[in-house]
Design an enzyme around this catalytic site. Structure first.
Site, mmCIF file in Angstrom:
data_model
loop_
_atom_site.group_PDB
_atom_site.id
_atom_site.type_symbol
_atom_site.label_atom_id
_atom_site.label_comp_id
_atom_site.label_asym_id
_atom_site.label_seq_id
_atom_site.Cartn_x
_atom_site.Cartn_y
_atom_site.Cartn_z
ATOM 1 N N GLU A 153 -27.637 119.671 84.393
ATOM 2 C CA GLU A 153 -26.497 118.742 84.263
ATOM 3 C C GLU A 153 -26.319 117.925 85.540
ATOM 4 O O GLU A 153 -25.900 116.768 85.501
ATOM 5 C CB GLU A 153 -25.227 119.530 83.895
ATOM 6 C CG GLU A 153 -25.310 120.013 82.446
ATOM 7 C CD GLU A 153 -24.510 121.243 82.125
ATOM 8 O OE1 GLU A 153 -23.626 121.633 82.922
ATOM 9 O OE2 GLU A 153 -24.778 121.848 81.072
ATOM 10 N N SER A 158 -28.067 129.312 76.327
ATOM 11 C CA SER A 158 -27.439 129.960 75.166
ATOM 12 C C SER A 158 -27.655 131.476 75.130
ATOM 13 O O SER A 158 -27.906 132.053 74.070
ATOM 14 C CB SER A 158 -27.920 129.316 73.862
ATOM 15 O OG SER A 158 -27.513 127.958 73.810
ATOM 16 N N ASN A 188 -22.042 130.739 85.084
ATOM 17 C CA ASN A 188 -21.811 129.361 85.532
ATOM 18 C C ASN A 188 -20.618 128.813 84.744
ATOM 19 O O ASN A 188 -20.750 128.465 83.579
ATOM 20 C CB ASN A 188 -23.075 128.530 85.264
ATOM 21 C CG ASN A 188 -22.870 127.052 85.562
ATOM 22 O OD1 ASN A 188 -21.886 126.672 86.201
ATOM 23 N ND2 ASN A 188 -23.800 126.227 85.112
ATOM 24 N N TRP A 189 -19.489 128.757 85.410
ATOM 25 C CA TRP A 189 -18.249 128.329 84.713
ATOM 26 C C TRP A 189 -18.192 126.821 84.492
ATOM 27 O O TRP A 189 -17.314 126.334 83.798
ATOM 28 C CB TRP A 189 -17.019 128.766 85.517
ATOM 29 C CG TRP A 189 -16.822 130.245 85.620
ATOM 30 C CD1 TRP A 189 -17.678 131.243 85.222
ATOM 31 C CD2 TRP A 189 -15.669 130.914 86.148
ATOM 32 N NE1 TRP A 189 -17.135 132.476 85.480
ATOM 33 C CE2 TRP A 189 -15.898 132.293 86.060
ATOM 34 C CE3 TRP A 189 -14.473 130.470 86.722
ATOM 35 C CZ2 TRP A 189 -14.974 133.249 86.493
ATOM 36 C CZ3 TRP A 189 -13.550 131.409 87.162
ATOM 37 C CH2 TRP A 189 -13.800 132.788 87.042
ATOM 38 N N LYS A 190 -19.098 126.089 85.097
ATOM 39 C CA LYS A 190 -19.111 124.621 84.987
ATOM 40 C C LYS A 190 -17.726 124.049 85.305
ATOM 41 O O LYS A 190 -17.019 124.586 86.151
ATOM 42 C CB LYS A 190 -19.605 124.191 83.601
ATOM 43 C CG LYS A 190 -20.908 124.883 83.207
ATOM 44 C CD LYS A 190 -21.580 124.229 82.046
ATOM 45 C CE LYS A 190 -22.790 125.031 81.644
ATOM 46 N NZ LYS A 190 -23.606 124.368 80.652
ATOM 47 N N HIS A 222 -29.264 122.147 88.806
ATOM 48 C CA HIS A 222 -28.921 122.408 87.409
ATOM 49 C C HIS A 222 -29.203 121.145 86.595
ATOM 50 O O HIS A 222 -29.004 120.026 87.083
ATOM 51 C CB HIS A 222 -27.443 122.812 87.305
ATOM 52 C CG HIS A 222 -27.102 123.315 85.938
ATOM 53 N ND1 HIS A 222 -26.877 122.469 84.885
ATOM 54 C CD2 HIS A 222 -26.960 124.578 85.461
ATOM 55 C CE1 HIS A 222 -26.606 123.202 83.800
ATOM 56 N NE2 HIS A 222 -26.657 124.481 84.125
ATOM 57 N N GLY A 231 -23.844 130.172 80.698
ATOM 58 C CA GLY A 231 -22.810 129.141 80.718
ATOM 59 C C GLY A 231 -21.651 129.548 79.828
ATOM 60 O O GLY A 231 -20.777 130.315 80.212
ATOM 61 N N GLY A 232 -21.653 129.045 78.594
ATOM 62 C CA GLY A 232 -20.530 129.244 77.677
ATOM 63 C C GLY A 232 -20.067 130.690 77.564
ATOM 64 O O GLY A 232 -18.854 130.963 77.593
HETATM 65 C C1 PEP Z 1 -26.065 126.806 81.907
HETATM 66 O O1 PEP Z 1 -25.330 125.845 81.960
HETATM 67 O O2 PEP Z 1 -26.631 127.158 82.933
HETATM 68 C C2 PEP Z 1 -26.247 127.485 80.634
HETATM 69 C C3 PEP Z 1 -27.243 128.289 80.522
HETATM 70 O O3 PEP Z 1 -25.315 127.215 79.633
HETATM 71 P P1 PEP Z 1 -25.212 127.948 78.192
HETATM 72 O O4 PEP Z 1 -25.331 129.432 78.432
HETATM 73 O O5 PEP Z 1 -23.890 127.554 77.656
HETATM 74 O O6 PEP Z 1 -26.363 127.453 77.363
#
Ligand code: PEP
Length: 252
Positions: free
Chosen positions: A98, A214, A9-11, A96, A235-236
């Site tokens: 967010e 994470s 997920n590149w957001k 999601h 995500g990150g």
């Molecule tokens: C996400 O936004 O779906 C996510 C899991 O982010 P991160 O891996 O950065 O916690």
């Protein structure tokens, strides 16, 4: 029976050149990833068409981070399911945390988005998870049940089989805190039971439940080995070739 899905997920990250470079790296390294694992990128809307063309015919699938539930119409800024299909998407995130927190997505909106995605032939990845207060108040099971019930009851078994769930504890997203394998497995087991009660054993056995929060290559080994964890929503760590492929190859 349920191939692992590793989704990035590149957001709201990546301009065109950066996105092209990231995809080039993923495509170049994809051969290291065991053949039975599936790869998915979820770039921002602006990159979908060109990256869709880039990954077409490769083992990397394309998805979007959100959609509008209507097919078309006077919905300024909306992007519909048929538009996403036209751009080459097979998947779309719905719910999601967010989107729930910053854009107010809940209830009837999520209900409609799941149906809009399915109607367009997209596979929704429906995200759900508790926040820290809810976990500390021992309300995780109730929150997951409520979020499940917000959007999924009423789907046919065939429709539900097209859906992927993503358990994403809000306290673990972007914080560096990951759920322990025990916490994650327990939440996934609850969700699998809910699937079974609502849609029958066969559907429950088919639907993938991803873990997100994470995820890194180091913690992915333990998480991906668990019986009810069928992949990761990242995500990150999906923004760098090495960390994304590190997760995709973890424990293989
Ligand atoms: C996400 O936004 O779906 C996510 C899991 O982010 P991160 O891996 O950065 O916690």
């Amino acid at each position: 029976m349920r191939p692992l899905l590793i989704a990035g997920n590149w957001k709201m990250h990546m301009l065109r050149e950066e996105g092209q470079a990231l995809v080039a790296g993923i495509l170049a390294g994809a051969a290291q990833v065991p053949a039975e694992r599936e790869l998915l990128i979820l770039p921002p809307f602006t990159l979908l068409v060109e990256l869709g063309a880039r990954v077409a015919g490769s083992r990397v699938d394309l998805g979007a981070q959100d959609l509008h539930w209507e097919e078309s119409g006077a919905f300024t800024s909306g992007i519909s399911g048929p538009m996403l299909r036209d751009a080459g998407c097979r998947y779309v995130l719905v719910g999601h945390s967010e989107r729930r927190e910053h854009f107010g997505d809940s209830g009837v909106v999520l209900w409609n988005k799941v149906r809009g995605a399915l109607k367009a032939g997209l596979r929704p990845i429906y995200c759900l998870g508790e926040n820290l207060d809810q976990r500390e108040a021992d309300r995780t099971a109730d929150v997951l049940a409520a979020q499940f019930n917000e959007a999924l009851p009423g789907l046919s078994r065939e429709e539900m089989a097209q859906v992927t769930l993503a358990y994403e504890p809000v306290w673990a997203i972007g914080t560096g805190r990951t759920a322990t394998p025990e916490i994650a497995q327990e939440a996934h087991r609850l969700l699998r039971r809910r699937l079974s009660e609502g849609f029958g054993e066969e559907v429950a056995a088919r639907v993938r439940i991803l873990y997100g929060g994470s995820v890194k290559s180091e913690n992915a080994v333990g998480l991906l080995a668990l019986p009810d964890i069928d992949g990761a929503l990242v995500g990150g760590a999906s923004l760098r070739v090495e960390s994304f492929l590190g997760i995709a190859t973890a424990g293989a």
